[in-house]
Design an enzyme around this catalytic site. Structure first.
Site, mmCIF file in Angstrom:
data_model
loop_
_atom_site.group_PDB
_atom_site.id
_atom_site.type_symbol
_atom_site.label_atom_id
_atom_site.label_comp_id
_atom_site.label_asym_id
_atom_site.label_seq_id
_atom_site.Cartn_x
_atom_site.Cartn_y
_atom_site.Cartn_z
ATOM 1 N N HIS A 239 0.813 -1.222 0.000
ATOM 2 C CA HIS A 239 0.000 0.000 0.000
ATOM 3 C C HIS A 239 0.846 1.272 0.000
ATOM 4 O O HIS A 239 0.295 2.358 -0.183
ATOM 5 C CB HIS A 239 -0.934 0.024 1.205
ATOM 6 C CG HIS A 239 -2.005 -1.014 1.177
ATOM 7 N ND1 HIS A 239 -2.839 -1.192 0.094
ATOM 8 C CD2 HIS A 239 -2.369 -1.954 2.095
ATOM 9 C CE1 HIS A 239 -3.678 -2.195 0.346
ATOM 10 N NE2 HIS A 239 -3.411 -2.667 1.537
ATOM 11 N N ASP B 172 -3.493 -10.345 -2.441
ATOM 12 C CA ASP B 172 -4.045 -9.812 -1.197
ATOM 13 C C ASP B 172 -5.480 -9.349 -1.439
ATOM 14 O O ASP B 172 -5.823 -8.930 -2.547
ATOM 15 C CB ASP B 172 -3.172 -8.636 -0.748
ATOM 16 C CG ASP B 172 -3.493 -8.140 0.649
ATOM 17 O OD1 ASP B 172 -2.736 -8.492 1.579
ATOM 18 O OD2 ASP B 172 -4.475 -7.392 0.815
ATOM 19 N N HIS C 105 -6.895 -6.726 -0.444
ATOM 20 C CA HIS C 105 -6.930 -5.287 -0.691
ATOM 21 C C HIS C 105 -6.088 -4.953 -1.928
ATOM 22 O O HIS C 105 -5.028 -5.531 -2.133
ATOM 23 C CB HIS C 105 -6.393 -4.512 0.512
ATOM 24 C CG HIS C 105 -7.137 -4.762 1.784
ATOM 25 N ND1 HIS C 105 -6.739 -5.713 2.698
ATOM 26 C CD2 HIS C 105 -8.268 -4.194 2.272
ATOM 27 C CE1 HIS C 105 -7.596 -5.715 3.716
ATOM 28 N NE2 HIS C 105 -8.526 -4.808 3.481
ATOM 29 N N ASP D 248 -5.439 -12.586 3.311
ATOM 30 C CA ASP D 248 -6.657 -12.034 3.900
ATOM 31 C C ASP D 248 -7.875 -12.196 3.004
ATOM 32 O O ASP D 248 -8.954 -11.702 3.330
ATOM 33 C CB ASP D 248 -6.464 -10.568 4.303
ATOM 34 C CG ASP D 248 -5.635 -9.769 3.317
ATOM 35 O OD1 ASP D 248 -5.299 -10.302 2.238
ATOM 36 O OD2 ASP D 248 -5.318 -8.608 3.622
#
Length: 307
Positions: A121, A158, A160, A242
């Site tokens: 990120h 992931d 996200h 996740d």
């Protein structure tokens, strides 16, 4: 033999009580990997020159000077620094770079970097989403610039969107960035229309509540053909776990066997395109049992591919 790159400094990046990106993540994952027959390698510290491949000097200085002597301080509402965070983040980058060097030298067929904090990120000069430096993007730039490769692909599974990796590689025509992720979900980026300056970004949004069968169809129809067309000389994985059904921060319904299947397929593409050269680095995964089970399945498939 697959290499496991890690370092105890990853346990010294301490977040506040109740924070999902906690020391226990790495402890539980390493415990799950302990019985496996892996080449175990200590992650070195990245150099400032390594960081400068993706981040400006003033950003690096900001992280260094804000690392506290005691306690924990926030960079934003989600991202924290403690006294051990600087070295832990440098080990993440240094470990991924060491992994690239090892696979390109033929020392090992593939690598898993069990380090924290995650990195995907972090944008050019913005820490966010628990992340401090753009580990996977820096590793890709190292492979391109230091080793002279022409094509490096990063696959980020992931839950996200890897907005940081996308930002760091947006104008890099030698890199292909692929992200599958739940949408809608924080950070809100990752639409299919975001394609990079050189059509070098492929985003594959997945609907909340969708399961591993949906993921498999999307990868088979979109991701795998794009990777094979690109024909990378090195494959890097941003391995976030996740997307698992038990993870508390999102709403996809993958199981450990879905991560196993996806790893097996990515290893097959690496085998066909780049002699199996693959470096995987840990991103998210916040249910400890799901992280341990899925992370072990991922590494077992790397081991199988490396035999």
């Amino acid at each position: 033999m697959t290499a496991l790159i890690t370092h105890a400094d990853g346990l010294t990046h301490v977040t506040p009580d109740g924070h999902p990106e906690r020391v226990a993540r790495l402890e539980h994952l390493l415990h799950a990997l302990e019985p496996l027959d892996l080449t175990r390698v200590s992650a070195p510290l990245a150099s400032e020159d390594d960081l400068l491949r993706c981040h400006p000097q003033d950003y690096i200085d900001r992280i260094r000077t804000n690392t506290p002597a005691k306690g924990a301080v926030p960079l934003d509402s989600d991202t924290w620094l403690s006294p051990g965070s600087w070295n832990a983040a440098l080990r993440c980058v240094g470990g991924a770079i060491r992994g690239v060097d090892m696979v390109l030298a033929g020392e090992v067929p593939n690598v898993f970097c069990a380090t924290r904090p995650p990195g995907h990120h972090t944008e050019t000069a913005t820490p966010m989403g628990f992340c401090i430096f753009g580990t996977a993007a820096i590793a890709a730039k190292h492979a391109l610039d230091q080793h002279g490769l022409s094509r490096v692909a990063i696959v980020d599974f992931d839950v996200h969107h890897g907005n940081g990796t996308q930002d760091l590689l947006w104008t890099e025509d030698r890199a292909l960035f692929v992200s599958s992720h739940q949408s809608p979900l924080w950070p809100g980026s990752g639409a299919p229309s975001e394609r990079g300056a050189h059509d070098n970004v492929l985003n594959v949004p997945l609907s909340p509540g969708s399961d591993g069968a949906v993921m498999r169809r999307e990868y088979e129809s979109k991701v795998f053909p794009r990777l094979r067309d690109f024909a990378p000389e090195l494959l890097i994985i941003s391995a976030g776990f996740d997307s698992h059904a038990d993870d508390p921060l999102a709403n996809l319904e993958w199981e450990a066997e879905d991560f196993r299947w996806l790893t097996r397929e990515l290893c097959a593409i690496a085998r066909d395109c780049c002699d199996g050269r693959l470096v995987s680095t840990l991103e998210g995964g916040y249910d400890l049992a799901a992280l341990s089970e899925s992370g072990r399945a991922h590494v077992e498939e790397l081991m199988e591919a490396g035999t």
